[in-house]
Design an enzyme around this catalytic site. Structure first.
Site, PDB file in Angstrom:
ATOM      1  N   ALA A   1       1.102   8.819  -0.635  1.00 44.19           N
ATOM      2  CA  ALA A   1       0.696   8.505   0.649  1.00 44.19           C
ATOM      3  C   ALA A   1       0.321   7.077   0.478  1.00 44.19           C
ATOM      4  O   ALA A   1       0.076   6.606  -0.584  1.00 44.19           O
ATOM      5  CB  ALA A   1      -0.580   9.443   0.932  1.00 44.19           C
ATOM      6  N   LYS A   2      -0.012   6.524   1.752  1.00 49.99           N
ATOM      7  CA  LYS A   2      -0.456   5.037   1.584  1.00 49.99           C
ATOM      8  C   LYS A   2      -1.824   5.501   2.279  1.00 49.99           C
ATOM      9  O   LYS A   2      -2.186   5.477   3.407  1.00 49.99           O
ATOM     10  CB  LYS A   2       0.229   4.222   2.659  1.00 49.99           C
ATOM     11  CG  LYS A   2      -0.119   2.782   2.248  1.00 49.99           C
ATOM     12  CD  LYS A   2       0.928   1.979   3.003  1.00 49.99           C
ATOM     13  CE  LYS A   2       0.503   0.317   3.086  1.00 49.99           C
ATOM     14  NZ  LYS A   2       0.101  -0.120   1.771  1.00 49.99           N
TER      15      LYS A   2
END
Ligand code: PPE
Length: 297
Positions: A149-150
């Site tokens: 994920a960012k």
């Protein structure tokens, strides 16, 4: 913000905003470039929207908008602000209706901001290369915070690494993964060139699946340069012929020195130059083959 246009100075949140306290939120960084006079295009918009939604899946956040709505809103934000070239920051965060770690029942909110942002690591860095150090901090473990994920909170790690590097007189830091293999920069993926082949850490090295990284794969293919993905050791970087960083903000930035060891001839390398040149031509609409990556505003 939350589906409405809000003036810059009114785009505020409460101090008890959940994400501000605990870091659970996801965001994107996207660039828009001028492609011809009076026309602009967002680079790889759909891929960024897809990653935003994947980041939310990883963290168990339900985005209260569809992909199509976010996609359209991003284009509208650029248009409404009359920005020819800009950086775009969509963020999905938890609101302030409930404190405590349990995220169930906390409002999920979304905002998209855009502003002009020049060369992330400086114009000199883009042209002549930057000086980096291997960080004393390790990149996230795949099963501590996960890495696909960012996510907002992940960036405490990046900030520690960046601040340490800048404090010690470097431009940027390179983090190793928990096994000791090269992972990525504080906000960029990394490539090296050795014996005419490019190499970049595999996606199992705790790095973000960068969209610029992916673009370099296609550019290299077009330029007939082979790329390997795998494990990279820090000394492999020291003896590489060329090293460069990739990211939406950093674009393609050459690295001229690592831990006080000169990389190659200490200047922007030949292969780095050709990849960088083609990247800047593509984002400004000069390659019909890559027009599919551009969404006109
Ligand atoms: N790794 C990390 C940790 C990262 O933050 C980025 C982007 C990348 C790799 C490259 O990903 P991509 O942009 O898809 O090629 N970093 C963003 C945030 C920078 C910031 O300071 O904020 C960016 O480049 O927009």
């Amino acid at each position: 913000m939350d589906g409405k246009f809000v003036p810059w100075h009114d785009a505020n949140v409460h101090v008890l905003t959940h994400t501000l306290h605990y870091g659970l939120g996801v965001f994107e960084g996207i660039r828009c470039y001028q492609i011809k006079s009076k026309k602009s295009a967002v680079f790889r918009l759909q891929e960024h929207v897809n990653r935003l939604f994947n980041s939310a899946i990883v963290l168990g956040i339900e985005i209260p908008f569809s992909k199509k709505e976010i996609h359209t809103a991003i284009l509208q934000v650029v248009k409404k602000n009359k920005l020819a070239e800009c950086y775009i920051r969509p963020i999905v965060f938890l609101g302030h209706n409930q404190m405590g770690l349990n995220p169930n029942g906390v409002d999920v909110r979304a905002a998209i901001a855009a502003w002009p942002w020049g060369a992330y690591l400086g114009d000199d860095g883009i042209n002549n290369g930057i000086r980096v150090r291997i960080s004393s901090f390790t990149r996230h473990h795949v099963n501590i915070t996960m890495t696909r994920a960012k996510a907002c909170g992940y960036y405490v790690n990046s900030i520690l690494a960046k601040a340490e590097a800048v404090r010690d007189g470097y431009d940027e830091s390179i983090l190793l993964d928990p096994q000791g293999y090269v992972s990525e920069g504080s906000g960029e993926n990394i490539f090296l060139l050795s014996k005419g082949r490019l190499k970049t850490p595999a996606l199992s090295c705790s790095n973000l699946e960068g969209i610029t990284r992916d673009s370099v794969f296609d550019i290299a293919k077009h330029l007939k340069i082979e790329i390997d993905e795998g494990f990279i050791t820090r000394d492999e970087l020291y003896i590489a012929d060329e090293v460069f960083l990739t990211g939406t903000a950093a674009e393609i930035t050459p690295v001229r020195e690592i831990d006080n060891r000169t990389i190659g001839n200490g200047k922007r390398g030949k292969t780095t130059t050709s990849i960088q040149k083609m990247f800047f031509e593509i984002v400004r609409g000069k390659h019909t083959k890559f027009k599919k990556w551009l969404t006109e505003v």
